[in-house]
Write a protein that holds these residues in place. Structure first.
Motif, PDB file in Angstrom:
ATOM      1  N   GLU A  14     -19.262   7.540  -0.947  1.00  0.00           N
ATOM      2  CA  GLU A  14     -19.209   6.140  -0.623  1.00  0.00           C
ATOM      3  C   GLU A  14     -18.864   5.630  -1.888  1.00  0.00           C
ATOM      4  OE1 GLU A  14     -22.013   4.625   1.957  1.00  0.00           O
ATOM      5  OE2 GLU A  14     -21.558   5.961   3.780  1.00  0.00           O
ATOM      6  N   ASP A  15     -19.058   5.729  -2.971  1.00  0.00           N
ATOM      7  CA  ASP A  15     -18.925   4.914  -4.167  1.00  0.00           C
ATOM      8  C   ASP A  15     -17.725   5.067  -4.713  1.00  0.00           C
ATOM      9  OD1 ASP A  15     -19.786   7.493  -5.192  1.00  0.00           O
ATOM     10  OD2 ASP A  15     -20.480   6.970  -6.908  1.00  0.00           O
ATOM     11  N   TRP A  16     -16.726   4.687  -3.996  1.00  0.00           N
ATOM     12  CA  TRP A  16     -15.193   4.555  -4.583  1.00  0.00           C
ATOM     13  C   TRP A  16     -14.452   3.440  -3.756  1.00  0.00           C
ATOM     14  CZ3 TRP A  16     -11.529   5.353  -0.651  1.00  0.00           C
ATOM     15  CH2 TRP A  16     -11.979   5.905   0.516  1.00  0.00           C
ATOM     16  N   ARG A  17     -13.214   3.074  -4.367  1.00  0.00           N
ATOM     17  CA  ARG A  17     -12.410   2.071  -3.918  1.00  0.00           C
ATOM     18  C   ARG A  17     -11.034   2.467  -3.594  1.00  0.00           C
ATOM     19  NH1 ARG A  17     -15.218  -1.361  -1.436  1.00  0.00           N
ATOM     20  NH2 ARG A  17     -13.579  -2.644  -1.376  1.00  0.00           N
ATOM     21  N   ARG A  18     -10.609   3.481  -4.180  1.00  0.00           N
ATOM     22  CA  ARG A  18      -9.182   3.762  -3.817  1.00  0.00           C
ATOM     23  C   ARG A  18      -9.070   5.343  -3.761  1.00  0.00           C
ATOM     24  NH1 ARG A  18      -8.968   1.090  -8.552  1.00  0.00           N
ATOM     25  NH2 ARG A  18      -8.556   2.873  -9.769  1.00  0.00           N
ATOM     26  N   ALA A  19      -7.936   5.652  -2.772  1.00  0.00           N
ATOM     27  CA  ALA A  19      -7.818   6.790  -2.251  1.00  0.00           C
ATOM     28  C   ALA A  19      -6.313   7.105  -2.306  1.00  0.00           C
ATOM     29  CB  ALA A  19      -8.388   7.317  -1.220  1.00  0.00           C
ATOM     30  N   LEU A  20      -5.808   8.253  -2.393  1.00  0.00           N
ATOM     31  CA  LEU A  20      -4.551   8.575  -2.111  1.00  0.00           C
ATOM     32  C   LEU A  20      -4.542   9.844  -1.363  1.00  0.00           C
ATOM     33  CD1 LEU A  20      -1.591   8.529  -3.188  1.00  0.00           C
ATOM     34  CD2 LEU A  20      -1.870  10.133  -4.663  1.00  0.00           C
ATOM     35  N   ALA A  21      -3.835   9.773  -0.155  1.00  0.00           N
ATOM     36  CA  ALA A  21      -3.741  10.955   0.675  1.00  0.00           C
ATOM     37  C   ALA A  21      -2.323  11.366   0.839  1.00  0.00           C
ATOM     38  CB  ALA A  21      -4.250  10.483   2.094  1.00  0.00           C
ATOM     39  N   ASP A  22      -2.141  12.619   0.559  1.00  0.00           N
ATOM     40  CA  ASP A  22      -0.788  13.248   0.514  1.00  0.00           C
ATOM     41  C   ASP A  22      -0.365  14.476   1.198  1.00  0.00           C
ATOM     42  OD1 ASP A  22      -1.862  15.542  -0.595  1.00  0.00           O
ATOM     43  OD2 ASP A  22      -0.653  15.655  -2.246  1.00  0.00           O
ATOM     44  N   PRO A  23      -1.287  14.622   2.496  1.00  0.00           N
ATOM     45  CA  PRO A  23      -1.189  15.904   3.474  1.00  0.00           C
ATOM     46  C   PRO A  23      -0.126  15.366   4.281  1.00  0.00           C
ATOM     47  CG  PRO A  23      -2.955  14.613   4.010  1.00  0.00           C
ATOM     48  CD  PRO A  23      -2.615  13.941   2.791  1.00  0.00           C
ATOM     49  N   ASP A  24       0.599  16.506   4.982  1.00  0.00           N
ATOM     50  CA  ASP A  24       1.559  16.260   6.105  1.00  0.00           C
ATOM     51  C   ASP A  24       0.593  16.048   7.253  1.00  0.00           C
ATOM     52  OD1 ASP A  24       3.739  16.146   7.697  1.00  0.00           O
ATOM     53  OD2 ASP A  24       4.067  18.508   7.624  1.00  0.00           O
ATOM     54  N   ASP A  25       1.201  15.623   8.284  1.00  0.00           N
ATOM     55  CA  ASP A  25       0.198  15.503   9.546  1.00  0.00           C
ATOM     56  C   ASP A  25      -1.063  14.992   9.211  1.00  0.00           C
ATOM     57  OD1 ASP A  25       2.098  16.941  10.996  1.00  0.00           O
ATOM     58  OD2 ASP A  25       1.374  19.056  10.562  1.00  0.00           O
ATOM     59  N   TYR A  46      -0.559   6.423   1.276  1.00  0.00           N
ATOM     60  CA  TYR A  46      -0.071   7.632   1.786  1.00  0.00           C
ATOM     61  C   TYR A  46       1.265   8.015   1.034  1.00  0.00           C
ATOM     62  CZ  TYR A  46      -2.528   7.405   6.356  1.00  0.00           C
ATOM     63  OH  TYR A  46      -3.554   7.439   7.357  1.00  0.00           O
ATOM     64  N   VAL A  47       1.143   9.406   0.627  1.00  0.00           N
ATOM     65  CA  VAL A  47       2.299   9.773  -0.184  1.00  0.00           C
ATOM     66  C   VAL A  47       2.604  11.099   0.399  1.00  0.00           C
ATOM     67  CG1 VAL A  47       3.305  10.715  -2.463  1.00  0.00           C
ATOM     68  CG2 VAL A  47       1.631   8.627  -2.561  1.00  0.00           C
ATOM     69  N   LEU A  48       3.748  11.217   1.173  1.00  0.00           N
ATOM     70  CA  LEU A  48       4.467  12.330   1.847  1.00  0.00           C
ATOM     71  C   LEU A  48       5.368  13.253   1.045  1.00  0.00           C
ATOM     72  CD1 LEU A  48       3.448  10.089   4.019  1.00  0.00           C
ATOM     73  CD2 LEU A  48       3.798  12.075   5.506  1.00  0.00           C
ATOM     74  N   ALA A  49       5.271  14.413   0.983  1.00  0.00           N
ATOM     75  CA  ALA A  49       6.129  15.070   0.185  1.00  0.00           C
ATOM     76  C   ALA A  49       7.530  15.109   0.634  1.00  0.00           C
ATOM     77  CB  ALA A  49       5.718  16.697  -0.029  1.00  0.00           C
ATOM     78  N   ARG A 195      -4.171   5.672  18.376  1.00  0.00           N
ATOM     79  CA  ARG A 195      -3.064   4.916  18.580  1.00  0.00           C
ATOM     80  C   ARG A 195      -2.187   5.515  17.421  1.00  0.00           C
ATOM     81  NH1 ARG A 195      -4.228  -0.222  17.438  1.00  0.00           N
ATOM     82  NH2 ARG A 195      -6.471  -0.101  17.342  1.00  0.00           N
ATOM     83  N   SER A 196      -2.746   5.728  16.171  1.00  0.00           N
ATOM     84  CA  SER A 196      -2.012   6.069  15.096  1.00  0.00           C
ATOM     85  C   SER A 196      -1.174   7.213  15.353  1.00  0.00           C
ATOM     86  CB  SER A 196      -2.832   6.261  13.939  1.00  0.00           C
ATOM     87  OG  SER A 196      -2.218   6.557  12.570  1.00  0.00           O
ATOM     88  N   LEU A 197      -1.695   8.541  16.140  1.00  0.00           N
ATOM     89  CA  LEU A 197      -0.972   9.469  16.128  1.00  0.00           C
ATOM     90  C   LEU A 197      -0.092   9.396  17.188  1.00  0.00           C
ATOM     91  CD1 LEU A 197      -0.817  12.532  16.303  1.00  0.00           C
ATOM     92  CD2 LEU A 197      -2.455  12.754  17.888  1.00  0.00           C
ATOM     93  N   LEU A 198      -0.175   8.211  18.349  1.00  0.00           N
ATOM     94  CA  LEU A 198       0.804   8.055  19.331  1.00  0.00           C
ATOM     95  C   LEU A 198       2.005   7.292  18.882  1.00  0.00           C
ATOM     96  CD1 LEU A 198      -1.650   6.629  22.197  1.00  0.00           C
ATOM     97  CD2 LEU A 198       0.118   8.562  22.410  1.00  0.00           C
TER      98      LEU A 198
END
Length: 244
Positions: A14-25, A46-49, A195-198
């Motif tokens: 939990e000791d973080w402030r920034r994340a980068l998510a790059d998976p599809d789906d 979010y970074v998507l290929a 709701r995000s998936l929808l």
């Protein structure tokens, strides 16, 4: 995806402030964790290929790509993510190699995350369900790109573009792994995850005959409950966590 194999999953750091998510789906599981994290004040990009342009058989790629980009941005907004980038690799034929590593490393240098999230890089989902080539390539390239991002002598052209090395990634979290080690509670973010998936309605309607909300809620709830059996009985999202 298979049920987690570990009897007890540890809490995610939990000791973080920034994340980068790059998976599809991203929305097939991760979104509940993202919603919980952004709700707690953390920043996630979010970074998507790809733009998913080859994902719907009934739509030509030049029509499908812009539509799926719009749906992805709307989906991200539901869980508190305002930064969504696309690396413009061709959907369905992503290749593991220096070009992909460089593009992900550049994104890591731009956003300077402490946590990087990617997707299962294995050939299967832990059984006989075959993974996709794009998932495998991106999932395999991401941990390598994390190292590349911190090494100024790999892809020196990035520094020439003003992207200085970033060696501050502390963890890589792999979603969809059949051997997870950690989890984060999903209860607080589950409704937003649905709701995000929808928001990917066009894709869902092409994928299944089931009513979209029933499909989304059933899929995400059952996954979160399955993980929860290994995480104190509460709905959760599982990750295989690699420290650096």
């Amino acid at each position: 995806m298979t049920e987690p194999m570990n009897d007890r999953l540890k809490p995610m750091p939990e000791d973080w402030r920034r994340a980068l998510a790059d998976p599809d789906d991203l929305e097939y599981g991760c979104a509940a964790a993202v919603a919980a994290w952004t709700g707690g004040g953390r920043e996630i990009a979010y970074v998507l290929a790809t733009r998913g342009e080859a994902g719907i058989d009934s739509l030509e790629p030049d029509v499908c790509g812009p539509l799926r980009e719009r749906e992805q941005r709307a989906s991200a907004a539901v869980v508190g993510v305002s930064t969504v980038e696309f690396l413009d690799h061709r959907d369905g034929v992503i290749e593991y190699g220096p070009a992909l590593r460089r593009d992900i490393a550049a994104a890591i240098r731009r956003h300077r995350p402490e946590l990087v999230i990617t997707l299962n890089h294995c050939d299967t989902w832990g059984g006989v369900a075959w993974n996709t080539p794009d998932h495998v390539a991106v999932g395999r390239a991401t941990p390598d790109a994390v190292a590349d991002a911190g090494n100024r002598w790999i892809f020196p052209e990035l520094a020439a573009r003003g992207l200085e090395p970033w060696n501050g990634v502390r963890w890589v979290a792999v979603a969809g792994s059949s051997t997870p080690t950690h989890a984060v509670e999903a209860e607080s973010g589950l409704d937003r995850a649905v709701r995000s998936l929808l928001e990917h309605r066009t894709y869902i309607e092409a994928l299944t005959q089931e009513e979209p909300e029933t499909y989304a809620r059933s899929f995400l709830t059952s996954r979160a409950q399955a993980v929860g059996k290994h995480f104190g009985g509460k709905p959760a999202v599982a990750f295989e966590l690699f420290g650096r």
